[in-house]
Design a protein around this motif. Structure first.
Motif: not given
Length: 101
Positions: A2-11
């Motif tokens: 697991k390499i990280g988290t993407i936050w929807l609506g953010y860059e």
């Protein structure tokens, strides 16, 4: 892995450093990068793509950044593979979340 988290609506980005024999890979001649997900494929056919960037000013040699917050991804954990000019660079996992509000 697991390499990280993407936050929807953010860059925010997932930052990958591609290495071969412990050395960063030269990506200056790369033509196409694809991200293969469970049910879709995202593709950047130029270094100036808005979803996947590489060889940008300030980037390290071998660095690819994935900007997925604007994509239509479901919440939860995802598995993906990065394909650089038809070479598969392995599989990784990341989370997709939405901030409350």
């Amino acid at each position: 892995m697991k390499i990280g988290t993407i936050w929807l609506g953010y860059e925010n980005s997932l930052d990958l450093l591609l290495r071969e024999d412990r050395r960063a890979v030269d990506l200056s001649n790369v033509i196409r990068v694809r991200l293969v997900l469970e049910s879709s494929v995202l593709e950047s056919a130029s270094r100036g793509g808005d979803v996947m960037l590489w060889c940008e000013p300030g980037y390290r040699k071998g660095e690819v950044r994935l900007f997925l917050g604007g994509q239509n991804l479901s919440l939860g954990s995802h598995s993906a593979s990065l394909v650089v000019d038809e070479v598969v660079w392995g599989q990784f996992e990341f989370d997709v979340r939405r901030l409350p509000g």
